[in-house]
Scaffold this motif. Sequence first.
Motif, PDB file in Angstrom:
ATOM      1  N   GLY A 232       0.816  -1.209   0.000  1.00 20.95           N
ATOM      2  CA  GLY A 232       0.000   0.000   0.000  1.00 20.95           C
ATOM      3  C   GLY A 232       0.848   1.258   0.000  1.00 20.95           C
ATOM      4  N   ILE A 233       0.189   2.400   0.099  1.00 28.40           N
ATOM      5  CA  ILE A 233       0.829   3.712   0.108  1.00 28.40           C
ATOM      6  C   ILE A 233       0.696   4.314   1.505  1.00 28.40           C
ATOM      7  N   ASP A 234       1.809   4.783   2.041  1.00 26.39           N
ATOM      8  CA  ASP A 234       1.811   5.352   3.386  1.00 26.39           C
ATOM      9  C   ASP A 234       1.496   6.845   3.334  1.00 26.39           C
ATOM     10  N   PRO A 235       0.365   7.287   3.878  1.00 25.90           N
ATOM     11  CA  PRO A 235      -0.014   8.706   3.810  1.00 25.90           C
ATOM     12  C   PRO A 235       1.008   9.629   4.457  1.00 25.90           C
ATOM     13  N   VAL A 236       1.614   9.204   5.545  1.00 28.80           N
ATOM     14  CA  VAL A 236       2.585  10.060   6.233  1.00 28.80           C
ATOM     15  C   VAL A 236       3.784  10.340   5.335  1.00 28.80           C
ATOM     16  N   THR A 237       4.292   9.302   4.691  1.00 26.12           N
ATOM     17  CA  THR A 237       5.459   9.473   3.803  1.00 26.12           C
ATOM     18  C   THR A 237       5.107  10.347   2.609  1.00 26.12           C
ATOM     19  N   VAL A 238       3.930  10.145   2.036  1.00 26.32           N
ATOM     20  CA  VAL A 238       3.503  10.993   0.917  1.00 26.32           C
ATOM     21  C   VAL A 238       3.470  12.453   1.335  1.00 26.32           C
ATOM     22  N   ASN A 239       2.891  12.736   2.488  1.00 20.29           N
ATOM     23  CA  ASN A 239       2.805  14.119   2.965  1.00 20.29           C
ATOM     24  C   ASN A 239       4.190  14.710   3.189  1.00 20.29           C
ATOM     25  N   GLN A 240       5.121  13.915   3.707  1.00 21.71           N
ATOM     26  CA  GLN A 240       6.476  14.397   3.922  1.00 21.71           C
ATOM     27  C   GLN A 240       7.154  14.756   2.605  1.00 21.71           C
ATOM     28  N   PHE A 241       6.937  13.930   1.577  1.00 23.72           N
ATOM     29  CA  PHE A 241       7.503  14.243   0.262  1.00 23.72           C
ATOM     30  C   PHE A 241       6.887  15.513  -0.310  1.00 23.72           C
ATOM     31  N   LEU A 242       5.571  15.616  -0.242  1.00 26.08           N
ATOM     32  CA  LEU A 242       4.906  16.776  -0.808  1.00 26.08           C
ATOM     33  C   LEU A 242       5.314  18.063  -0.092  1.00 26.08           C
ATOM     34  N   GLU A 243       5.495  18.005   1.212  1.00 23.24           N
ATOM     35  CA  GLU A 243       5.942  19.176   1.947  1.00 23.24           C
ATOM     36  C   GLU A 243       7.370  19.545   1.556  1.00 23.24           C
ATOM     37  N   ALA A 244       8.228  18.538   1.397  1.00 23.14           N
ATOM     38  CA  ALA A 244       9.619  18.795   1.016  1.00 23.14           C
ATOM     39  C   ALA A 244       9.699  19.389  -0.391  1.00 23.14           C
ATOM     40  N   LEU A 245       8.842  18.905  -1.278  1.00 27.79           N
ATOM     41  CA  LEU A 245       8.852  19.408  -2.656  1.00 27.79           C
ATOM     42  C   LEU A 245       8.273  20.816  -2.735  1.00 27.79           C
TER      43      LEU A 245
END
Length: 246
Positions: A232-245
């Motif tokens: 699956g996809i981890d929402p926390v990790t996605v949010n961390q990437f989007l914030e970093a980008l």
Amino acid sequence: MNSYLLEAPVFNVQSALDAATLGIHRLELCANFLEGGETPSAGMLKFLKSELDIPVFVMIRPRGGDFCYSQKELMVMKRDIQLLGDLGADGFVFGVLDNQGKINQEACEALVRTASGRPCTFHRAFDACRDQEEALEPIIQSGFKRILTSGAQNSIDDGIEQIEAVMEKAKDNIIIMPGGGAKPEHVTRFKKSPYFSEIHASCKTWVQSSNEFINPDVQFSSDPKTFSHQLGIDPVTVNQFLEALG
């Protein structure tokens, strides 16, 4: 102002739907996680294109293992590009090497032509080639729009300096997209380069399956976890990437 893009590989229906909902910008649709990705089913692509509004790039890889393909395998790859293109694939992800670890430019050009203008990514076959800097020009000449790489190492952690060197050599001639063990903290370093624009990150987690029975005497996968869990996809990790980008 730079606009950065997050791409995620997905291997099943639910992870693809979740990735889009969480804000991932583009999907790389694959089958067979344990082999590093193979060509997904036509039915999977057709369904997802009816459900999602974000671009779906499709892996074209007829088998696991190396990237030196027979003429018959190349024919299969061409047919898959044609069929999946007709079903709405927004782009394709593939790479072909010769038996000496160099770019098979003739085969790559033929497959890019078959894509009929849809953007093509040269995948991590780039990490398996003999010389990355030597490989850049034939990949560019073949018509690819981007290269996915972990810097000729198993992960970005080990290959980050090589990725930066390839970015600097490629400049604006082709997008160099880091991928393979990507972490949100890598983004800060890559953003220092004027040639960084995209990152490929699995953001993966294992999700408990609804299956409640496992026959202890039968094993269908080299990883028994796949019978009780789904990728699956981890929402926390996605949010961390989007914030970093940003």
